[in-house]
Design a protein around this motif. Structure first.
Motif, PDB file in Angstrom:
ATOM      1  N   GLY A 120       0.780  -1.227   0.000  1.00 42.82           N
ATOM      2  CA  GLY A 120       0.000   0.000   0.000  1.00 42.82           C
ATOM      3  C   GLY A 120       0.811   1.276   0.000  1.00 42.82           C
ATOM      4  O   GLY A 120       0.237   2.373  -0.048  1.00 42.82           O
ATOM      5  N   SER A 121       2.134   1.181   0.035  1.00 46.04           N
ATOM      6  CA  SER A 121       2.955   2.391   0.066  1.00 46.04           C
ATOM      7  C   SER A 121       2.928   3.091  -1.286  1.00 46.04           C
ATOM      8  O   SER A 121       2.717   2.475  -2.329  1.00 46.04           O
ATOM      9  CB  SER A 121       4.393   2.056   0.450  1.00 46.04           C
ATOM     10  N   ALA A 122       3.155   4.391  -1.257  1.00 51.54           N
ATOM     11  CA  ALA A 122       3.135   5.184  -2.481  1.00 51.54           C
ATOM     12  C   ALA A 122       4.448   5.043  -3.239  1.00 51.54           C
ATOM     13  O   ALA A 122       5.480   4.661  -2.682  1.00 51.54           O
ATOM     14  CB  ALA A 122       2.876   6.647  -2.150  1.00 51.54           C
ATOM     15  N   ARG A 149      -2.259  -0.129  -8.836  1.00 47.57           N
ATOM     16  CA  ARG A 149      -3.003  -0.158  -7.577  1.00 47.57           C
ATOM     17  C   ARG A 149      -2.206   0.479  -6.434  1.00 47.57           C
ATOM     18  O   ARG A 149      -2.208   0.008  -5.307  1.00 47.57           O
ATOM     19  CB  ARG A 149      -3.409  -1.595  -7.216  1.00 47.57           C
ATOM     20  N   ARG A 150      -1.516   1.542  -6.777  1.00 48.58           N
ATOM     21  CA  ARG A 150      -0.739   2.281  -5.791  1.00 48.58           C
ATOM     22  C   ARG A 150      -0.760   3.763  -6.136  1.00 48.58           C
ATOM     23  O   ARG A 150      -0.817   4.133  -7.312  1.00 48.58           O
ATOM     24  CB  ARG A 150       0.722   1.792  -5.754  1.00 48.58           C
ATOM     25  N   LYS A 151      -0.699   4.592  -5.107  1.00 47.97           N
ATOM     26  CA  LYS A 151      -0.635   6.028  -5.328  1.00 47.97           C
ATOM     27  C   LYS A 151       0.760   6.411  -5.805  1.00 47.97           C
ATOM     28  O   LYS A 151       1.753   5.820  -5.378  1.00 47.97           O
ATOM     29  CB  LYS A 151      -0.974   6.761  -4.030  1.00 47.97           C
ATOM     30  N   ILE A 152       0.829   7.381  -6.686  1.00 46.19           N
ATOM     31  CA  ILE A 152       2.105   7.892  -7.182  1.00 46.19           C
ATOM     32  C   ILE A 152       2.270   9.322  -6.689  1.00 46.19           C
ATOM     33  O   ILE A 152       1.398  10.171  -6.899  1.00 46.19           O
ATOM     34  CB  ILE A 152       2.174   7.854  -8.719  1.00 46.19           C
ATOM     35  N   ASN A 153       3.387   9.597  -6.013  1.00 45.61           N
ATOM     36  CA  ASN A 153       3.693  10.943  -5.528  1.00 45.61           C
ATOM     37  C   ASN A 153       4.724  11.590  -6.455  1.00 45.61           C
ATOM     38  O   ASN A 153       5.917  11.304  -6.346  1.00 45.61           O
ATOM     39  CB  ASN A 153       4.254  10.892  -4.096  1.00 45.61           C
ATOM     40  N   PRO A 154       4.286  12.439  -7.389  1.00 50.27           N
ATOM     41  CA  PRO A 154       5.246  13.072  -8.292  1.00 50.27           C
ATOM     42  C   PRO A 154       5.911  14.290  -7.662  1.00 50.27           C
ATOM     43  O   PRO A 154       5.267  15.062  -6.942  1.00 50.27           O
ATOM     44  CB  PRO A 154       4.373  13.473  -9.485  1.00 50.27           C
ATOM     45  N   ASN A 155       7.182  14.441  -7.910  1.00 51.90           N
ATOM     46  CA  ASN A 155       7.945  15.612  -7.473  1.00 51.90           C
ATOM     47  C   ASN A 155       8.515  16.230  -8.741  1.00 51.90           C
ATOM     48  O   ASN A 155       9.520  15.766  -9.266  1.00 51.90           O
ATOM     49  CB  ASN A 155       9.053  15.184  -6.512  1.00 51.90           C
ATOM     50  N   LEU A 156       7.838  17.261  -9.239  1.00 52.25           N
ATOM     51  CA  LEU A 156       8.146  17.824 -10.552  1.00 52.25           C
ATOM     52  C   LEU A 156       8.940  19.114 -10.423  1.00 52.25           C
ATOM     53  O   LEU A 156       8.534  20.040  -9.724  1.00 52.25           O
ATOM     54  CB  LEU A 156       6.836  18.077 -11.310  1.00 52.25           C
TER      55      LEU A 156
END
Length: 210
Positions: A120-122, A149-156
Motif C-alpha cells: 500500500g505504500s506510495a 493499484r498504488r498512489k504515485i507521488n510526483p515531485n516535478l
C-alpha cells in the motif's frame, strides 16, 4: 516487443504482479483476481516459477503466499527486466510517453527503488521538465495508479529550478540523487548532463564539477 518475445501473456501477468509489488506476498485467489488468470493457468505458472527457484512461498494460516525469491542468482536481472518491460518502469514509461518531448528526466526513488516498500505504500517519482504542469502530469498518472493499484507521488521540477536547487545544495534533492533509482526517462549520464550548464554543484557538502 521484448516482453512478448520472452514471456507468455500469463507469465507477464504473474511476474508483473509479484515483481512490482515485491514485498506483499499473494495467495492463489488474490493472484487470480488481480491478474485475471484462471485457476489452472495460475497454478501451472506458479509451480514452474517455484520449481525454478524464481519465487518462494510460505504457508500462513490456511493459505500459501508467494513472493519473488530475492536469493535467486538471477533475481536482480529478472526484476530489472520485468520492471523495464511490463512492470513498474514499463507502466510509467507508457504513461509518460506523451510527455517525453517535455521531460528531461524521470525516475522512481525512495523505498520502491530500494526494494523496501511495504503493502500500500506510495511510489515516489521525480521528474525534470522544461515547464511544470502538475495538472497535466496528475491526469496522465491516474491510469498508472489504477494499473499498479498504488498512489504515485510526483515531485516535478522545471529544469531551471532543478539546476538552481543543485547549485544551492538543497539537502532533499541531493539525498534523492545519492539513492538507488529506477529510471523511467534518462539514466545516470543524462541526470548529470542536466547540470552541465552550472559549473560547480554541491554534492554531499563538497563542491563537485560534473
Amino acid at each position: 516487443m521484448i516482453a512478448q518475445a520472452l514471456f507468455t501473456p500469463a507469465q507477464q501477468k504473474l511476474l508483473g504482479l509479484l515483481f512490482v509489488r515485491v514485498n506483499e506476498g499473494f495467495h492463489l485467489n488474490e493472484i487470480m483476481r488481480l491478474t485475471g488468470l484462471g485457476s489452472a493457468s495460475a497454478q501451472r505458472e506458479l509451480r514452474r516459477l517455484h520449481e525454478s527457484g524464481l519465487i518462494t512461498s510460505e504457508r500462513i494460516g490456511n493459505v500459501r503466499r508467494f513472493w519473488p525469491n530475492k536469493e535467486s542468482l538471477v533475481y536482480p536481472e529478472l526484476s530489472a527486466l520485468v520492471q523495464k518491460t511490463f512492470g513498474l518502469v514499463g507502466v510509467l514509461s507508457t504513461t509518460l510517453a506523451p510527455l517525453r518531448g517535455q521531460l528531461h528526466l524521470a525516475f522512481v526513488y525512495g523505498a520502491t527503488a530500494k526494494g523496501q516498500d511495504v503493502p500500500g505504500s506510495a511510489i515516489d517519482l521525480l521528474l525534470v521538465a522544461e515547464e511544470a504542469n502538475y495538472g497535466d502530469l496528475l491526469t496522465r498518472l491516474a491510469p498508472a495508479e489504477r494499473t499498479l493499484r498504488r498512489k504515485i507521488n510526483p515531485n516535478l521540477y522545471t529544469l531551471a529550478d532543478y539546476r538552481r536547487r543543485l547549485r544551492e545544495g538543497q539537502p532533499f534533492l541531493l539525498q534523492v540523487l545519492q539513492q538507488p533509482k529506477l529510471f523511467v526517462i534518462g539514466d545516470e549520464s543524462a541526470m548529470q548532463a542536466l547540470a552541465l550548464a552550472d559549473d560547480t554543484l554541491q554534492l554531499n557538502g563538497t563542491p563537485r564539477v560534473f
